[in-house]
Design a protein around this motif. Sequence first.
Motif, PDB file in Angstrom:
ATOM      1  N   TYR A   1      49.044  25.328   5.401  1.00 12.51           N
ATOM      2  CA  TYR A   1      49.106  24.331   4.341  1.00 12.51           C
ATOM      3  C   TYR A   1      49.386  22.949   4.935  1.00 12.51           C
ATOM      4  N   GLU A   2      48.609  21.975   4.523  1.00 11.74           N
ATOM      5  CA  GLU A   2      48.802  20.593   4.974  1.00 11.74           C
ATOM      6  C   GLU A   2      49.465  19.797   3.860  1.00 11.74           C
ATOM      7  N   ASP A   3      50.702  19.411   4.110  1.00  6.12           N
ATOM      8  CA  ASP A   3      51.494  18.719   3.090  1.00  6.12           C
ATOM      9  C   ASP A   3      51.104  17.249   3.018  1.00  6.12           C
TER      10      ASP A   3
ATOM     11  N   LYS B   1      53.467  26.211  -1.472  1.00  5.15           N
ATOM     12  CA  LYS B   1      52.638  25.612  -0.423  1.00  5.15           C
ATOM     13  C   LYS B   1      51.473  26.530  -0.042  1.00  5.15           C
TER      14      LYS B   1
ATOM     15  N   LYS C   1      40.123  19.536   1.986  1.00  3.79           N
ATOM     16  CA  LYS C   1      39.889  19.602   3.436  1.00  3.79           C
ATOM     17  C   LYS C   1      38.401  19.713   3.752  1.00  3.79           C
TER      18      LYS C   1
ATOM     19  N   VAL D   1      47.347  27.411   0.038  1.00  6.25           N
ATOM     20  CA  VAL D   1      46.029  26.784   0.138  1.00  6.25           C
ATOM     21  C   VAL D   1      45.070  27.516  -0.797  1.00  6.25           C
TER      22      VAL D   1
ATOM     23  N   HIS E   1      44.316  21.757  -0.756  1.00  9.68           N
ATOM     24  CA  HIS E   1      45.760  21.868  -0.544  1.00  9.68           C
ATOM     25  C   HIS E   1      46.437  21.083  -1.676  1.00  9.68           C
TER      26      HIS E   1
END
Length: 332
Positions: free
Chosen positions: A226-228, A161, A200, A163, A182
């Motif tokens: 981190y954006e899942d 996870k 992003k 970035v 991500h």
Amino acid sequence: MANSKHAHVRYNILDNCFRNKVFTFKELLEYVNIKIADVYPGEGISERTLREDIKLFKDPIKGFGAPLEEMSRTYKYSDANFSIASKPLLPYENYLIDASQQLLQRFENHPKYNKLAEALIKFQDEEDSNRDTSKILFYDHNEEYKGIKHLKPLYLAIQKKQVLQIKFKGFKDATYKTFEFHPHILKQYNRRWFVFGYNKTEERWQHSIPLDERLINFNILEDVEYEDSQKDWEAFFRTMVGVRRTSVEVEKVVLKFYNGREDYFKTKPFIPDFEEFFEEDKQDQIWFMSIINPELIQQILSYGQDVEVLEPEYLKEELKKHANKMYNYYVN
């Protein structure tokens, strides 16, 4: 004998070190342990193990015969083109391949392991052909494809996870662009890999990046959250061919085949959820639900004169445009 625990990981790390930078022994030990910990958290090697590994690299008979200078306080290949990847397998590596194949025999009736077994057979066949024995397998692969080098680092980035800062330059772009990315999943299509994730910088989800020369490089961005993804990727791909989702509308596509080509399609469909018609006069037809994108059109065109689009009307018009353009190539 060198410590066999995660030896394959150490050898790849050392090979990369020796090809790209001059290291002192202390610097090398520190770097190797950092990289091992990335894969095996909390683990590392001793000075003795590293010295044994370097000795194995230099050994021309039982090792790789690497061009490392004797009695030197620093380590770097004197031949910049050398890599252990071009050398035959070591005896213990051959043993591991054979042992893996024998282990898989326990599961030979389980479809879950079919692809792994196939990969091991392909690998063994390549090694056998390098030892002047007859090559048995000839399989379809892209010899010019260089993007495979990005596959493992991106796989690990997704797993951990992480970035990334991506540097990307399209074929028609005057200069490269940089964006925060991500990564969520990797997908292979048409002998090429793609990574999907959240761009992003441009606020774009399900953004796809091809793993080829357009992907210049990427770096891990530390201390960035981190954006899942909550996307159901199985469902996402089941209603499309390829990787470009140029539309959100899923439509019913009906194809009519000629010269018995429907049988060929049914053995190798380009979309998994197709259906056959029950009517006697429609046995040469199939239908499925899909978005209309360039990859779908390319797959239909691959059947040439042996397929006709019956539905939807929009897709029929698109195929007609392609047919007219091709016709104009040959009228003179």
